[in-house]
Scaffold this motif. Structure first.
Motif, PDB file in Angstrom:
ATOM      1  N   TRP A 167       0.841  -1.197   0.000  1.00 40.25           N
ATOM      2  CA  TRP A 167       0.000   0.000   0.000  1.00 40.25           C
ATOM      3  C   TRP A 167       0.876   1.248   0.000  1.00 40.25           C
ATOM      4  CZ3 TRP A 167      -2.894   2.327   4.680  1.00 40.25           C
ATOM      5  CH2 TRP A 167      -3.866   3.222   4.252  1.00 40.25           C
TER       6      TRP A 167
ATOM      7  N   CYS B 275      -4.624   0.121  -2.559  1.00 35.86           N
ATOM      8  CA  CYS B 275      -5.043  -1.125  -1.938  1.00 35.86           C
ATOM      9  C   CYS B 275      -6.086  -1.715  -2.897  1.00 35.86           C
ATOM     10  CB  CYS B 275      -5.548  -0.909  -0.514  1.00 35.86           C
ATOM     11  SG  CYS B 275      -7.023   0.092  -0.352  1.00 35.86           S
ATOM     12  N   PRO B 276      -6.602  -2.907  -2.649  1.00 37.71           N
ATOM     13  CA  PRO B 276      -7.430  -3.561  -3.662  1.00 37.71           C
ATOM     14  C   PRO B 276      -8.577  -2.724  -4.229  1.00 37.71           C
ATOM     15  CG  PRO B 276      -6.840  -5.127  -1.984  1.00 37.71           C
ATOM     16  CD  PRO B 276      -6.337  -3.797  -1.501  1.00 37.71           C
TER      17      PRO B 276
ATOM     18  N   PHE C 229      -8.579  -1.642  -8.255  1.00 33.77           N
ATOM     19  CA  PHE C 229      -9.545  -2.023  -9.281  1.00 33.77           C
ATOM     20  C   PHE C 229     -10.245  -0.796  -9.866  1.00 33.77           C
ATOM     21  CE2 PHE C 229      -9.033  -6.236  -7.405  1.00 33.77           C
ATOM     22  CZ  PHE C 229      -9.008  -7.027  -8.543  1.00 33.77           C
TER      23      PHE C 229
ATOM     24  N   VAL D 233      -2.964  -4.640  -9.983  1.00 30.25           N
ATOM     25  CA  VAL D 233      -3.963  -5.709  -9.915  1.00 30.25           C
ATOM     26  C   VAL D 233      -3.349  -7.046 -10.337  1.00 30.25           C
ATOM     27  CG1 VAL D 233      -6.145  -6.553 -10.887  1.00 30.25           C
ATOM     28  CG2 VAL D 233      -5.953  -4.183 -10.119  1.00 30.25           C
TER      29      VAL D 233
ATOM     30  N   LEU E 168      -1.380  -8.219  -7.441  1.00 26.09           N
ATOM     31  CA  LEU E 168      -2.328  -8.635  -6.411  1.00 26.09           C
ATOM     32  C   LEU E 168      -2.846 -10.038  -6.703  1.00 26.09           C
ATOM     33  CD1 LEU E 168      -4.322  -7.704  -4.014  1.00 26.09           C
ATOM     34  CD2 LEU E 168      -5.885  -7.191  -5.873  1.00 26.09           C
TER      35      LEU E 168
END
Length: 137
Positions: A98, A104-105, A109, A123, A126
């Protein structure tokens, strides 16, 4: 019931993504500014996080009164509150990622629509980490 669950998930995701975009939290520079406590600190992320506490506290109180969720047969709640080595190492890795990326996710996205190149890189990393975890356990 399954279709209703998908619709609720879609609506929740759109609200979350809209909130990220509206608040500016999909911008990695904003997040890095929050983490730069010894430089030009930007406290706006703290306001977004604290702003989420009130509706979440209300949601937990409502959940306690419900026998089951609207679109499922039971609640999917964590079955443990144990803080172990895996949780701590995972939290450190999450925080490092982060801090380095400013994503962060959720914003990652959302960033696919706003700034595709760095967001897609994030992504992809991730998803690669998720696959690696799946095969390591």
């Amino acid at each position: 019931m399954k279709n209703m669950s998908l619709v609720i998930g879609l609506i929740a995701g759109m609200l979350f993504g809209g909130g990220l975009a509206y608040s500016g939290m999909a911008d990695p520079a904003r997040v890095r500014g929050f983490l730069d406590i010894f430089g030009h600190w930007d406290p706006t992320l703290a306001f977004v996080m604290f702003g989420a506490l009130l509706p979440m506290a209300g949601a937990w109180q409502i959940q306690k009164l419900m026998k089951r969720p609207f679109a499922d047969v039971q609640f999917s709640l964590p079955d443990t509150k144990k803080i172990d080595r895996k949780l701590v190492i995972g939290a450190i890795l999450f925080g490092a990622g982060w801090g380095i990326s400013g994503l962060c996710p959720g914003p990652g996205f959302a960033g696919i629509a706003l700034n595709p190149a760095p967001a897609l890189t994030f992504v992809a990393a991730l998803l690669l980490g998720m696959v690696a975890h799946k095969f390591s356990t």
